[in-house]
Design an enzyme around this catalytic site. Structure first.
Site, short mmCIF file in Angstrom:
data_model
loop_
_atom_site.label_atom_id
_atom_site.label_comp_id
_atom_site.label_asym_id
_atom_site.label_seq_id
_atom_site.Cartn_x
_atom_site.Cartn_y
_atom_site.Cartn_z
N ARG A 234 0.91 -1.22 -0.01
CA ARG A 234 0.05 -0.01 0.08
C ARG A 234 1.03 1.19 0.10
NH1 ARG A 234 -3.28 -2.45 -1.63
NH2 ARG A 234 -5.51 -3.10 -0.99
N GLU A 263 -2.88 8.14 -4.84
CA GLU A 263 -2.90 7.63 -6.22
C GLU A 263 -4.13 8.45 -6.86
OE1 GLU A 263 -3.13 3.48 -6.54
OE2 GLU A 263 -1.19 3.20 -5.62
N HIS A 281 0.37 0.98 -10.32
CA HIS A 281 -0.42 0.11 -9.53
C HIS A 281 -0.74 -1.06 -10.33
CE1 HIS A 281 -3.11 -0.28 -5.67
NE2 HIS A 281 -2.55 -1.28 -6.02
#
Length: 316
Positions: A234, A263, A281
Site C-alpha cells: 500500500r 494515487e 499500480h
C-alpha cells in the site's frame, strides 16, 4: 433477484456470477461515482461490487442500511481499507474481498521491481530510447547483483511467502519480519534489524493506521546506502517524501514502487528521483488474475443475496 451496483467496468466474464440479478452501473465512460452518488445508490441497491478506489465509508453504509436493502459490499481487491468494516458490521452488512487469487501475480510484480531497480533497468532503457546511449561501456549502468543478496520481506502473508519462493530460485538469502513469530527459518523479530541487514527490502503489509509510514525517514536511514526498497503493498506504508530525499541524496541505491500515497498523484520529487522504478499500480494486472478477482467478488455478492455465507468474508 437483487439489485447490484457495479461501480466500474470489470474484465470480460467478471459479472457472470451475477447473471439474473439487476445490475446498476458502471457509468458508460467508466468514471468513478462520487461519494454522494455512492450514498444515494446504496439506498437503492442490495449489493455493491466496489474497487479499492471507491470510498465506502460509514456514511455510505448508513444510507444503505437505512433503506433496509444493502446486504453486502464485495471489494474486487485483497485489501479493504477503503471500506469501513466496523460500520458495516454494526449494520449487518457483509464485506468480502478477493484473497488468494492474486498472490503469485503480485509476487511476480514485486520480483520484477527487485530486478529492475537492482540492475538499473529503467535508467538504462531511458538512455537508450532518448538516444543518449552511444555504445557498450564497461562502467555503464553498474547495478547490484540479485543473486547472493539478502532479501528482507516485511509482512509474511501469502504474497510475502510467494516472493520468498521466487527469491530462493535466485539464490538469495531470505529474512522476514511479521507481527508475530512465524517460528520459521529467517524470522527477524526486530524490523529495524531486518532493514539494516538486507540488501533488498520488499514490503507486503496491509494498509491502515497501524502501518502508515512504517518506512519513514528514520527507518530509511537504517538501510544500507547500497540497498533497494520495493513496495507492492500500500502506498501509505512508505513516506514518499522521505524516500525521495533518500534517493536524491544517495542514501539509498534504488527503489521499485507500484503503489503510492495519494494515487494517482505521485510526489513530484519521487517522480524526479534517480534510480526509481515507478509503476502505475499494476501488481495484479494480468488478464487471468483480474478476471478471477472480479468473479470471486461477484460470486460472493451473489452468495450473500441467495442467503449463503461466502468463504471470502473480510476479516473472518
Amino acid at each position: 433477484m437483487g439489485r447490484v451496483l457495479v461501480t466500474r467496468h470489470l474484465p470480460s466474464g467478471g459479472l457472470e456470477p451475477l447473471e439474473g440479478h439487476e445490475l446498476v452501473g458502471p457509468k458508460p465512460d467508466d468514471a468513478p461515482y462520487s461519494h454522494d452518488e455512492l450514498g444515494a445508490l446504496a439506498r437503492e441497491c442490495d449489493a455493491i461490487v466496489s474497487l479499492l478506489t471507491d470510498r465506502i465509508d460509514a456514511d455510505v453504509l448508513a444510507k444503505g442500511a437505512a433503506s433496509g436493502r444493502l446486504r453486502v459490499v464485495a471489494n474486487v481487491a485483497v485489501g479493504y481499507d477503503n471500506i469501513d468494516v466496523a460500520a458495516a458490521r454494526v449494520h449487518g452488512i457483509v464485506v468480502c474481498n478477493t484473497p488468494g487469487v492474486l498472490d503469485d501475480t503480485t509476487a511476480d510484480t514485486a520480483f520484477l521491481l527487485i530486478l529492475a531497480a537492482s540492475r538499473l533497468a529503467s535508467e538504462a532503457e531511458d538512455d537508450l530510447r532518448a538516444g543518449r546511449w552511444k555504445g557498450w561501456g564497461i562502467t555503464q549502468y553498474l547495478g547490484h547483483d540479485v543473486h547472493d543478496a539478502t532479501l528482507g520481506i516485511v509482512g509474511y502473508g501469502r504474497i510475502g511467502r510467494a516472493v520468498a519462493r521466487r527469491a530462493v530460485g535466485f539464490g538469495m538469502r531470505v529474512l522476514h519480519h511479521a507481527r508475530h513469530d512465524t517460528a520459521e527459518p529467517g524470522f527477524v523479530a526486530d524490523l529495524d534489524g531486518l532493514l539494516a541487514a538486507s540488501d533488498v527490502v520488499s514490503l507486503h503489509v496491509p494498509g491502515g493506521d497501524a502501518t502508515r509510514h512504517l518506512i519513514d525517514a528514520r527507518r530509511l536511514a537504517l538501510m544500507k546506502p547500497t540497498a533497494v526498497l520495493v513496495n507492492t503493498a500500500r502506498g501509505t506504508v512508505v513516506d514518499e517524501a522521505a524516500l525521495a530525499d533518500a534517493l536524491h541524496d544517495g542514501r539509498l541505491f534504488a527503489a521499485g514502487i507500484d503503489v503510492f500515497e495519494r494515487e494517482p498523484e505521485i510526489h513530484p520529487r519521487l517522480l524526479s528521483a534517480p534510480r526509481a522504478v515507478l509503476l502505475p499500480h499494476i501488481g495484479s494486472a494480468s488478464t487471468a488474475t483480474r478476471t478471477k478477482m472480479a468473479q470471486l467478488a461477484t460470486s460472493a455478492a451473489a452468495t450473500v443475496l441467495a442467503g449463503g455465507v461466502p468463504p471470502n468474508v473480510a476479516g473472518a
